[in-house]
Write an enzyme that holds these catalytic residues in place. Structure first.
Site, short mmCIF file in Angstrom:
data_model
loop_
_atom_site.label_atom_id
_atom_site.label_comp_id
_atom_site.label_asym_id
_atom_site.label_seq_id
_atom_site.Cartn_x
_atom_site.Cartn_y
_atom_site.Cartn_z
N ASP A 61 -53.13 -86.06 48.35
CA ASP A 61 -53.75 -86.09 49.67
C ASP A 61 -52.75 -85.65 50.73
O ASP A 61 -52.17 -86.48 51.45
CB ASP A 61 -54.27 -87.51 49.94
CG ASP A 61 -55.10 -87.60 51.20
OD1 ASP A 61 -55.59 -86.56 51.68
OD2 ASP A 61 -55.28 -88.73 51.70
N LYS A 63 -53.54 -83.13 53.09
CA LYS A 63 -54.28 -82.70 54.28
C LYS A 63 -53.63 -81.48 54.93
O LYS A 63 -53.29 -81.47 56.12
CB LYS A 63 -54.42 -83.84 55.28
CG LYS A 63 -55.23 -85.04 54.75
CD LYS A 63 -55.43 -86.07 55.84
CE LYS A 63 -56.27 -87.24 55.37
NZ LYS A 63 -55.56 -88.12 54.41
N ASP A 66 -52.82 -75.27 58.39
CA ASP A 66 -51.91 -74.28 58.94
C ASP A 66 -52.61 -72.92 58.82
O ASP A 66 -53.77 -72.85 58.43
CB ASP A 66 -50.58 -74.30 58.18
CG ASP A 66 -49.39 -73.95 59.06
OD1 ASP A 66 -49.47 -72.93 59.80
OD2 ASP A 66 -48.38 -74.68 59.03
N ILE A 67 -51.89 -71.85 59.12
CA ILE A 67 -52.50 -70.53 58.96
C ILE A 67 -52.75 -70.28 57.47
O ILE A 67 -52.07 -70.87 56.62
CB ILE A 67 -51.63 -69.43 59.59
CG1 ILE A 67 -50.28 -69.32 58.87
CG2 ILE A 67 -51.44 -69.68 61.09
CD1 ILE A 67 -49.46 -68.12 59.31
N PRO A 68 -53.72 -69.43 57.14
CA PRO A 68 -54.10 -69.25 55.73
C PRO A 68 -52.94 -68.91 54.80
O PRO A 68 -52.84 -69.46 53.70
CB PRO A 68 -55.13 -68.13 55.78
CG PRO A 68 -55.76 -68.28 57.13
CD PRO A 68 -54.64 -68.70 58.05
N THR A 70 -49.74 -69.59 55.02
CA THR A 70 -48.87 -70.75 54.80
C THR A 70 -49.53 -71.77 53.89
O THR A 70 -48.89 -72.34 53.00
CB THR A 70 -48.51 -71.39 56.16
OG1 THR A 70 -47.80 -70.43 56.95
CG2 THR A 70 -47.65 -72.62 55.97
N THR A 116 -61.51 -90.95 58.98
CA THR A 116 -62.24 -92.20 59.14
C THR A 116 -61.68 -93.08 60.25
O THR A 116 -62.31 -94.05 60.65
CB THR A 116 -62.24 -93.01 57.82
OG1 THR A 116 -60.90 -93.16 57.36
CG2 THR A 116 -63.07 -92.33 56.76
N ARG A 177 -64.30 -100.61 51.68
CA ARG A 177 -63.74 -101.94 51.70
C ARG A 177 -64.68 -102.91 50.99
O ARG A 177 -65.86 -102.98 51.34
CB ARG A 177 -63.56 -102.43 53.15
CG ARG A 177 -62.49 -101.66 53.95
CD ARG A 177 -61.11 -102.10 53.50
NE ARG A 177 -60.04 -101.49 54.30
CZ ARG A 177 -59.48 -100.33 54.03
NH1 ARG A 177 -59.90 -99.62 52.99
NH2 ARG A 177 -58.50 -99.86 54.77
N GLN A 186 -59.39 -98.39 59.80
CA GLN A 186 -60.56 -97.56 59.51
C GLN A 186 -61.69 -97.93 60.47
O GLN A 186 -62.01 -99.09 60.66
CB GLN A 186 -61.05 -97.77 58.07
CG GLN A 186 -59.98 -97.58 57.01
CD GLN A 186 -59.66 -96.14 56.71
OE1 GLN A 186 -60.23 -95.24 57.31
NE2 GLN A 186 -58.76 -95.91 55.79
#
Length: 232
Positions: A61, A63, A66-68, A70, A116, A177, A186
């Site tokens: 994970d 996430k 950035d530019i494509p 990179t 979330t 949860r 969250q």
């Protein structure tokens, strides 16, 4: 017994703790999730440590956003670790998502729609048209059109996203949860049973499991509850 469709978030202070948590929960869950903090601290070694001998799925994970070009390079650099899932931000746009998909043909690229932790007021502040369910649906449709094979959305939007994108796309829901657990940071949460009923494929659960006195027993109890719900 088939492991439950749960990704345990290994947000641990050190590699040894993460590996111990992974070994305790692996008999009961399908996936363990390695986040940005753990990966930046220990690098690729963390994947082998939490995967262990079990071969449990790893959800990386990071996430990426950035530019494509990179993002393509970053994706290629972790694709050799064979994570089951790798996250990118849907807000990075179609070209960026497509670049990640092409760079990791053996990994499911999971596009993160709206975090979330964000509320409707937060979306307005950053200039993203709401309400939140509409923003999530737009980003979900954009991501799937760009080749993403998984999406990350809160349990509150999972039913609408499933209706939007149809079958064949893995829906991953953080903000899950167990009943009675603290929501912590969250903003949009649901119980594991409700999230699965609404169409989720993989439930991300962290502190309710890893912060318990016995993470293995807690994971087993949640998995058993999901099996009872599925069979009823």
């Amino acid at each position: 017994m088939t492991p439950a469709p749960i990704a345990v978030a290994l947000d641990a202070p050190d590699l040894e703790t993460a590996a111990r948590w992974a070994s305790l929960v692996t008999p009961h869950v399908s996936t363990v999730k390695v986040g940005l903090e753990l990966y930046l601290r220990y690098g690729p070694d963390v994947i082998a440590s939490v995967r262990g001998a079990s071969g449990v799925q790893v959800f990386l994970d990071l996430k990426l956003h950035d530019i494509p070009n990179t993002v393509a390079g970053a994706t290629r650099s972790v694709a050799r670790l064979r994570p089951a899932y790798l996250t990118v931000h849907a807000a990075g746009g179609p070209a960026m998502i497509r670049a990640a998909v092409e760079a990791a043909p053996h990994t499911k690229i999971a596009a993160v729609t709206v975090l979330t932790s964000l509320t409707a007021a937060d979306l307005a502040a950053i200039g993203l048209d709401g309400p939140t369910p509409d923003a999530v649906r737009r980003l979900a449709a954009l991501s799937v059109a760009a080749g993403a094979t998984a999406l990350v959305c809160s349990p509150h939007e999972v039913a609408a996203v499933r209706a939007e994108v149809g079958a064949g796309i893995d829906l991953i829901t953080p903000g899950v949860r167990p009943a009675g657990a603290d929501t912590q940071d969250q903003a949009r949460v649901a119980t594991p049973e409700q999230a699965l009923a609404d169409g989720a494929d993989l439930l991300v659960i962290g502190r309710p499991i890893t912060g318990s006195a016995d993470p293995g027993a807690t994971a087993a109890a949640i998995a058993a509850s999901l099996r009872r719900t599925a069979s009823s």
